[in-house]
Write a protein that holds these residues in place. Structure first.
Motif, PDB file in Angstrom:
ATOM      1  N   ASP A   1      -3.303   4.596   1.118  1.00 11.54           N
ATOM      2  CA  ASP A   1      -3.698   5.602   2.112  1.00 11.54           C
ATOM      3  C   ASP A   1      -3.282   7.004   1.686  1.00 11.54           C
ATOM      4  O   ASP A   1      -4.016   7.966   1.888  1.00 11.54           O
ATOM      5  CB  ASP A   1      -3.065   5.253   3.453  1.00 11.54           C
TER       6      ASP A   1
ATOM      7  N   LYS B   1     -10.579   1.090  -0.733  1.00  7.24           N
ATOM      8  CA  LYS B   1      -9.419   1.217   0.150  1.00  7.24           C
ATOM      9  C   LYS B   1      -9.200  -0.067   0.924  1.00  7.24           C
ATOM     10  O   LYS B   1      -8.089  -0.614   0.962  1.00  7.24           O
ATOM     11  CB  LYS B   1      -9.634   2.384   1.115  1.00  7.24           C
ATOM     12  N   TRP B   2     -10.248  -0.587   1.543  1.00  8.12           N
ATOM     13  CA  TRP B   2     -10.095  -1.784   2.367  1.00  8.12           C
ATOM     14  C   TRP B   2      -9.816  -3.019   1.531  1.00  8.12           C
ATOM     15  O   TRP B   2      -9.086  -3.910   1.955  1.00  8.12           O
ATOM     16  CB  TRP B   2     -11.318  -1.971   3.249  1.00  8.12           C
TER      17      TRP B   2
ATOM     18  N   SER C   1       0.759  -0.515  -0.446  1.00  9.65           N
ATOM     19  CA  SER C   1      -0.191  -0.447   0.661  1.00  9.65           C
ATOM     20  C   SER C   1      -0.224   0.951   1.277  1.00  9.65           C
ATOM     21  O   SER C   1      -1.292   1.480   1.594  1.00  9.65           O
ATOM     22  CB  SER C   1       0.194  -1.488   1.712  1.00  9.65           C
ATOM     23  N   TYR C   2       0.947   1.560   1.437  1.00  6.56           N
ATOM     24  CA  TYR C   2       0.993   2.920   1.969  1.00  6.56           C
ATOM     25  C   TYR C   2       0.453   3.931   0.956  1.00  6.56           C
ATOM     26  O   TYR C   2      -0.157   4.922   1.337  1.00  6.56           O
ATOM     27  CB  TYR C   2       2.410   3.295   2.386  1.00  6.56           C
TER      28      TYR C   2
ATOM     29  N   ILE D   1      -6.020  -2.714   0.587  1.00  6.16           N
ATOM     30  CA  ILE D   1      -5.164  -2.978   1.750  1.00  6.16           C
ATOM     31  C   ILE D   1      -5.184  -4.462   2.082  1.00  6.16           C
ATOM     32  O   ILE D   1      -4.145  -5.075   2.353  1.00  6.16           O
ATOM     33  CB  ILE D   1      -5.603  -2.116   2.945  1.00  6.16           C
TER      34      ILE D   1
END
Length: 105
Positions: free
Chosen positions: A32, A41-42, A28-29, A45
């Motif tokens: 970004d 990206k969304w 998850s990190y 995540i």
């Protein structure tokens, strides 16, 4: 009076879940850090968030060892709410696009 035996689960299951949660958090990190943008990206995540929540619910809340009736009683209502939210979002988009089309003519 009968004794109710407590069910003991092996410690290894919890350690594997902790490791999986750690790995999913790192991914998850990394989403970004790598710099993914927009919907990808969304999506990533949200996917990692849902996987972590599923692991926590299944193992730490002991849902994986419960009866099907209890699982359905807990998981079906949020699922129905998600479907209704999706339907409302589709209706909102339809209304927005039809209004934009009407007002921009």
């Amino acid at each position: 009076m009968a004794h109710a035996e407590a069910q003991q689960h092996p410690l290894g299951i919890y350690l594997w879940v902790w490791l999986a949660l750690f790995v999913l958090s790192v991914f998850s990190y990394l989403v970004d850090y790598v710099g993914f943008e927009s919907y990808l990206k969304w999506f990533l995540i949200t996917l990692f968030m849902l996987l972590k929540a599923g692991l926590i619910i299944a193992v730490f809340m002991h849902m994986v060892w419960e009866r099907l009736a209890i699982i359905c009683a807990i998981l079906v209502p949020p699922g129905v709410l998600l479907v209704l939210m999706l339907l409302m979002a589709l209706e909102a988009n339809y209304t927005l696009f039809s209004r934009l089309e009407y007002f921009l003519r």
